[in-house]
Each structure stands twice: as C-alpha cells, then as structure tokens.
Design a protein around this motif. Structure first.
Motif, PDB file in Angstrom:
ATOM      1  N   GLY A 143      11.387  70.232  50.882  1.00  0.00           N
ATOM      2  CA  GLY A 143      10.816  70.465  49.558  1.00  0.00           C
ATOM      3  C   GLY A 143      10.719  69.235  48.689  1.00  0.00           C
ATOM      4  O   GLY A 143      10.206  69.304  47.568  1.00  0.00           O
ATOM      5  N   ASN A 144      11.186  68.101  49.182  1.00  0.00           N
ATOM      6  CA  ASN A 144      11.180  66.872  48.391  1.00  0.00           C
ATOM      7  C   ASN A 144       9.931  66.064  48.698  1.00  0.00           C
ATOM      8  O   ASN A 144       9.660  65.730  49.854  1.00  0.00           O
ATOM      9  CB  ASN A 144      12.435  66.052  48.705  1.00  0.00           C
ATOM     10  N   MET A 145       9.164  65.726  47.674  1.00  0.00           N
ATOM     11  CA  MET A 145       7.882  65.046  47.851  1.00  0.00           C
ATOM     12  C   MET A 145       7.903  63.667  47.206  1.00  0.00           C
ATOM     13  O   MET A 145       8.492  63.473  46.145  1.00  0.00           O
ATOM     14  CB  MET A 145       6.772  65.887  47.216  1.00  0.00           C
ATOM     15  N   VAL A 146       7.269  62.709  47.843  1.00  0.00           N
ATOM     16  CA  VAL A 146       7.103  61.373  47.262  1.00  0.00           C
ATOM     17  C   VAL A 146       5.915  61.397  46.311  1.00  0.00           C
ATOM     18  O   VAL A 146       4.811  61.755  46.710  1.00  0.00           O
ATOM     19  CB  VAL A 146       6.860  60.319  48.363  1.00  0.00           C
ATOM     20  N   PHE A 147       6.145  61.041  45.049  1.00  0.00           N
ATOM     21  CA  PHE A 147       5.005  60.987  44.124  1.00  0.00           C
ATOM     22  C   PHE A 147       4.671  59.559  43.701  1.00  0.00           C
ATOM     23  O   PHE A 147       3.604  59.305  43.141  1.00  0.00           O
ATOM     24  CB  PHE A 147       5.243  61.867  42.891  1.00  0.00           C
ATOM     25  N   LEU A 148       5.584  58.618  43.975  1.00  0.00           N
ATOM     26  CA  LEU A 148       5.320  57.219  43.647  1.00  0.00           C
ATOM     27  C   LEU A 148       5.982  56.341  44.701  1.00  0.00           C
ATOM     28  O   LEU A 148       7.165  56.513  45.009  1.00  0.00           O
ATOM     29  CB  LEU A 148       5.869  56.874  42.263  1.00  0.00           C
ATOM     30  N   ALA A 149       5.225  55.426  45.260  1.00  0.00           N
ATOM     31  CA  ALA A 149       5.762  54.484  46.244  1.00  0.00           C
ATOM     32  C   ALA A 149       5.443  53.071  45.793  1.00  0.00           C
ATOM     33  O   ALA A 149       4.303  52.763  45.428  1.00  0.00           O
ATOM     34  CB  ALA A 149       5.169  54.745  47.626  1.00  0.00           C
ATOM     35  N   GLY A 150       6.459  52.225  45.806  1.00  0.00           N
ATOM     36  CA  GLY A 150       6.263  50.822  45.472  1.00  0.00           C
ATOM     37  C   GLY A 150       6.498  49.963  46.701  1.00  0.00           C
ATOM     38  O   GLY A 150       7.498  50.133  47.401  1.00  0.00           O
ATOM     39  N   ILE A 151       5.566  49.080  46.986  1.00  0.00           N
ATOM     40  CA  ILE A 151       5.732  48.164  48.116  1.00  0.00           C
ATOM     41  C   ILE A 151       5.493  46.735  47.614  1.00  0.00           C
ATOM     42  O   ILE A 151       4.672  46.502  46.724  1.00  0.00           O
ATOM     43  CB  ILE A 151       4.784  48.507  49.293  1.00  0.00           C
ATOM     44  N   GLY A 152       6.247  45.815  48.167  1.00  0.00           N
ATOM     45  CA  GLY A 152       6.092  44.415  47.791  1.00  0.00           C
ATOM     46  C   GLY A 152       6.025  43.540  49.026  1.00  0.00           C
ATOM     47  O   GLY A 152       6.663  43.829  50.037  1.00  0.00           O
ATOM     48  N   TYR A 153       5.237  42.495  48.950  1.00  0.00           N
ATOM     49  CA  TYR A 153       5.151  41.552  50.062  1.00  0.00           C
ATOM     50  C   TYR A 153       4.795  40.176  49.510  1.00  0.00           C
ATOM     51  O   TYR A 153       4.246  40.037  48.408  1.00  0.00           O
ATOM     52  CB  TYR A 153       4.119  42.002  51.101  1.00  0.00           C
ATOM     53  N   VAL A 154       5.138  39.163  50.282  1.00  0.00           N
ATOM     54  CA  VAL A 154       4.868  37.785  49.875  1.00  0.00           C
ATOM     55  C   VAL A 154       3.530  37.352  50.458  1.00  0.00           C
ATOM     56  O   VAL A 154       3.286  37.496  51.661  1.00  0.00           O
ATOM     57  CB  VAL A 154       5.991  36.844  50.349  1.00  0.00           C
ATOM     58  N   ASP A 155       2.675  36.841  49.585  1.00  0.00           N
ATOM     59  CA  ASP A 155       1.345  36.397  50.004  1.00  0.00           C
ATOM     60  C   ASP A 155       1.011  35.095  49.289  1.00  0.00           C
ATOM     61  O   ASP A 155       0.943  35.057  48.060  1.00  0.00           O
ATOM     62  CB  ASP A 155       0.304  37.472  49.682  1.00  0.00           C
ATOM     63  N   ARG A 156       0.852  34.042  50.064  1.00  0.00           N
ATOM     64  CA  ARG A 156       0.499  32.719  49.529  1.00  0.00           C
ATOM     65  C   ARG A 156       1.426  32.284  48.391  1.00  0.00           C
ATOM     66  O   ARG A 156       1.001  31.839  47.330  1.00  0.00           O
ATOM     67  CB  ARG A 156      -0.959  32.705  49.076  1.00  0.00           C
TER      68      ARG A 156
END
Length: 354
Positions: A72-85
């Motif tokens: 019953g638990n839903m993801v409503f916001l996902a944050g992702i980070g990555y290094v680019d240049r």
C-alpha cells in the motif's frame, strides 16, 4: 559550496509555466544543477568493489505515502543525483496523480539502466524495496541494481563517535550543517494528501526541499568517504581490510595515518590494530614492540600470551597479567579470567624456578 535553494520554482509557478506543455497525466520533472568540488579520487574500496566508477552511479532518495515498504505504500516523489561535467545534477520526479505512478517507475527504470549503482541512505532496507514492490504492483520487471548504502558505511565509520545515525545527525555532526525549517520525512504523506485532496502546495513545497537536501547530502557524505586524509574514514577502511583478512592493505593505511597529524588517542588505536595485523601475519616481535607502546589492558594480555606461549617466559607473562589486572575492574568476567591466568602462571613459574 553552500546549497542554494533559491532556484527552485514553487509548485504553483511550475504548473502555471507548464500548463500547456504538461498535464496532470504526467509526473513533472525538476532539475537543479550545483557547482561542486569533486574529490581527487572517487574510490570507496573496500566498502564497495575496487573498479567502482562514479559515472556509473547515481544518488537516490524517495518520498512515499507511508513509512513501510508494503504493497500500500506508493512513491510520489523521487530524487536522483549524478555528476556530469564537474557539476551535480539533481532531478526530481513527482507523481501529481496516483493513476500515473507507473510512468515514474518507468522513468526510474530507464535511469537505473544507465547508472546501475544506486547510492542511498538506508535504501537497501527502504527505498529500493519500495520501488521493487511498486514494480510488482504495476506489472513491471524489478530493477537490477547494485547498491551502496551510506547508512551502513556511516555506522561502520563513525561507530565510536556517534550514537544516532539518522541522516540529519550525520549532517549536523559530520557535514557540520543543520537544516532550517525542514519538514520531517514523516510529514511527507500528509503533505501529499493535502495536495491531492485540497490542492494545497505549501507543505509539499517543503517536501521537495527536504528531498533535494537529502540527495545533496548523499553526495557530501560520499565525498568524505572518498577523502584520503580523513582519519575516521581511513581507520574504518583499515578495520574493513582487517576483517577481510587483507592485513598488508590494512597496514599500508595505518602507516599513512601515522604520517598525518594525529593525537595520542588515535595513535594508540593505530598501534593496536597494526599489532593485530602483525600477530595475524605471525610477526610477533614487531607486534610486541607496539603492545609495549600501548600498555592498556588488551596489550598487556597480548604480551602475557606472547611471553607464555611463544617465549615460555612465565615471569614476564605473570608481570603483564598483573598489570592487566591492575587496570581491570574487579568482579568482572575479564577480571576472573585474569585471576585464573595468574594462578596458572604462578604455578608454571614456580615449577621452573625449582
């Protein structure tokens, strides 16, 4: 560099600017780019495999409708980070309507396919299991990712320094940053419900900032774990190599620590672990020199064992047993063990003195 939230649009402004481009049928995306100081080396070995490459990894955090990873638990916001240049790019994906959650999941799966090493904080126990559950609920194949959980690494590195290992505790005690006006993660479900039922965005805006700060902090913790001159991290790596029975690697790190400016307490910790490595390698004479420098209960016990079993010098073994006894509280199990050792050594030394 200080984290600047000023470039984050409000939800109302976002919807106003994008009402013709996007509908509520799509999760909207935010992107924030930060100037960062990259560590000269990005290896966190032995906490993860030696051939780790930062370009294969992303920092990951979710906000959900509950605090479990049940169906019953839903993801409503996902944050992702990555290094680019040389910059840290943080993207946030938002489910503006629960009916289109699967599109967020599909977006994440595409990202996981490109960067299959996920760096999280307690993600092994929460974030990734939630994503996998939602994949099952949406009839989508689960992601195949490798994980670096900074929560477990932090517990290993700072186990003697901290009592609590919440992310905010690591921020305050290690990163030397304290959040202002932060909305606790436990309030995220309520904020999302207020948005869905009443269209209120004030609390949800704070959830976005909370999530953004979480992802940014993951990068900052990762940087510290990569620091080749951080005493806590170096000593933890030496302990990890010792646990892996890689004694030469452990000793190399300990020598490097001694080349840095450290206090007497840290020197004793280094000597103690180095002596354990040398003992495991069978280099008892070298270990003995370090035990004689330390002169705590443990080192006196090791010296007593060395003189009794390796050199058959029962008088010296007895001497170090008595010194260990003098530093041990009475009526403890260790005190009783030392008394038994003392009695045995008195018997042995007396026998050979005849």
């Amino acid at each position: 560099m200080a984290l600047d939230f000023s470039n984050i649009h409000s939800l109302n402004q976002f919807k106003k600017n994008n009402e013709k481009k996007e509908s509520r049928d799509f999760p909207f995306e935010r992107e924030n780019v930060f100037d960062i100081d990259l560590p000269s080396e990005t290896s966190i070995y032995p906490f993860f495999r030696e051939d780790f490459a930062l370009q294969d990894a992303m920092f990951f955090d979710t906000e959900t409708t509950g605090l479990s990873h049940g169906a019953g638990n839903m993801v409503f916001l996902a944050g992702i980070g990555y290094v680019d240049r040389g910059k840290l790019v943080i993207k946030q994906f938002f489910v503006s309507n629960p009916s289109i959650e699967f599109k967020l999941i599909e977006t994440l799966l595409e990202l996981f396919a490109n960067r299959n090493i996920v760096i999280s904080y307690n993600g092994k126990c929460f974030d990734i299991p939630v994503i996998k559950t939602r994949c099952v609920m949406n009839g989508i194949n689960e992601p195949d990712v490798e994980q670096i959980d900074l929560y477990h690494i932090s517990r290993f590195v700072w186990k003697d320094k901290l009592r609590s290992f919440r992310l905010v505790d690591i921020e305050r005690e290690i990163l030397k940053f304290e959040r202002k006006d932060d909305l606790p993660g436990s309030m995220a479900p309520f904020a999302y419900r207020e948005f869905l039922l009443r269209g209120k965005t004030e609390l949800l805006e704070r959830v976005f900032k909370h999530n953004l700060r979480d992802v940014y902090s993951l990068f900052e913790i990762f940087k510290i774990i990569c620091n080749k001159n951080n005493i806590d991290v170096l000593f933890a790596k030496a302990r990890k190599f010792f646990a892996l029975k890689e004694f030469d690697e452990s000793l190399d790190i300990l020598r490097h620590i001694l080349s840095l400016e450290i206090d007497d307490i840290n020197k004793k910790k280094v000597y103690s672990l180095a002596a354990k490595c040398l003992k495991k390698k069978g280099e008892f004479e070298k270990a003995k020199k370090l035990w004689l420098k330390i002169r705590d209960v443990e080192s006196h016990i090791e010296l007593a064992k060395f003189y009794e079993h390796k050199q058959r010098d029962y008088n010296k073994a007895l001497k170090h047993t008595e010194m260990a006894l003098s530093k041990t509280k009475e009526k403890t199990p260790l005190f009783k063990e030392l008394l038994i050792r003392k009695k045995r050594l008195i018997s042995k030394s007396g026998y050979f003195d005849l």
